[in-house]
Design an enzyme around this catalytic site. Structure first.
Site, PDB file in Angstrom:
ATOM      1  N   ALA A  40       0.844  -1.199   0.000  1.00  0.00           N
ATOM      2  CA  ALA A  40       0.000   0.000   0.000  1.00  0.00           C
ATOM      3  C   ALA A  40       0.875   1.243   0.000  1.00  0.00           C
ATOM      4  CB  ALA A  40      -0.932   0.006   1.214  1.00  0.00           C
ATOM      5  N   ASP A  41       0.328   2.317  -0.528  1.00  0.00           N
ATOM      6  CA  ASP A  41       1.016   3.598  -0.493  1.00  0.00           C
ATOM      7  C   ASP A  41      -0.022   4.711  -0.445  1.00  0.00           C
ATOM      8  OD1 ASP A  41       3.826   4.766  -0.724  1.00  0.00           O
ATOM      9  OD2 ASP A  41       2.657   6.017  -2.089  1.00  0.00           O
TER      10      ASP A  41
END
Length: 191
Positions: free
Chosen positions: A68-69
Site C-alpha cells: 500500500a502507499d
C-alpha cells in the site's frame, strides 16, 4: 491456507488489518519510494503499492502479499512525507483552510492473480494558526506521514470535513480491501 503478508512497516496499516481480523504477517518491503513520471496520483499510489508488494512476493510466491502507499495532493502538487520540520510546516500552511485529496493505492499479489485499486478521499482543514501548526510539529507526529498530518492522531483536530473513506486517509481502505480479498478466497467477514 495461504498466508497474508503485509509488505509494510506502517503501524497504522498493521492496526487496521488487526481491526478487521485479517490474519497476516509483516515483511517490510525495502523498495525506495520514488515518484517517477506518472499521469495521475492514482497511478502513483498503485504503482508504488505494486512495487512494494512485488518486492516481497518475489521471495514469498506461495502467499498473498499486500502492498500500500498513500499520498496527499493539493492543486496537482504531491505532498509526501516531509523531510524535516520546515517542510512539514510549509505543507500544513498550504493545507490550512483548504480541501485536499488523499490517495491510497493497494496491490494484492498471489501466484495466480494480481489486483490493484485505489481510494480517493477529500479532506478539508479548518484555518490553522501558526501556533497550532508549531505545537503540532513539536509533537513530531507529522514527520512520518504524507501531507504532514495523521488524521487518526492529534492531526484530527485540523479536519473540518471528510468525504470518502476515513481509513484510506489513515493508510489502508480496509472495507474495500476485505472485499477484494474475497477474490483470493479470503473471507474475514464471518471471523
Amino acid at each position: 491456507m495461504r498466508k497474508i503478508i503485509l509488505a509494510s512497516g506502517s503501524p497504522r496499516r498493521k492496526e487496521l488489518l488487526e481491526l478487521a481480523s485479517v490474519p497476516f504477517e509483516i515483511i517490510v518491503s525495502e523498495v525506495e519510494e520514488t515518484i517517477g513520471a506518472y499521469s495521475s496520483p492514482s497511478d502513483i499510489v498503485m504503482s508504488l503499492a505494486l512495487q512494494k508488494a512485488s518486492a516481497v512476493a518475489e521471495y514469498n510466491s506461495d502467499h498473498i502479499v499486500l502492498g500500500a502507499d498513500t499520498i496527499v495532493t493539493y492543486e496537482s502538487r504531491i505532498l509526501g512525507k516531509p523531510s524535516n520540520e520546515a517542510e512539514a510546516k510549509e505543507m500544513l500552511q498550504l493545507l490550512s483552510g483548504k480541501t485536499h485529496e488523499v490517495y491510497t493505492g493497494v496491490a494484492i499479489i498471489a501466484k495466480d492473480k494480481t489486483v490493484t485499486f485505489y481510494e480517493r478521499t477529500e479532506v478539508t482543514f479548518w484555518e490553522l494558526t501558526e501556533e497550532e501548526i508549531d505545537a503540532y510539529i513539536a509533537l513530531k507526529e507529522p514527520l512520518d506521514k504524507a501531507g504532514s498530518y495523521g488524521i487518526q492522531g492529534k492531526g484530527s483536530i485540523f479536519v473540518q470535513h471528510i468525504q470518502g473513506d476515513y481509513y484510506s486517509v489513515v493508510g489502508l481502505p480496509i472495507s474495500r480491501l476485505v472485499r477484494e480479498l474475497k477474490q483470493f478466497n479470503i473471507d474475514v467477514t464471518h471471523a
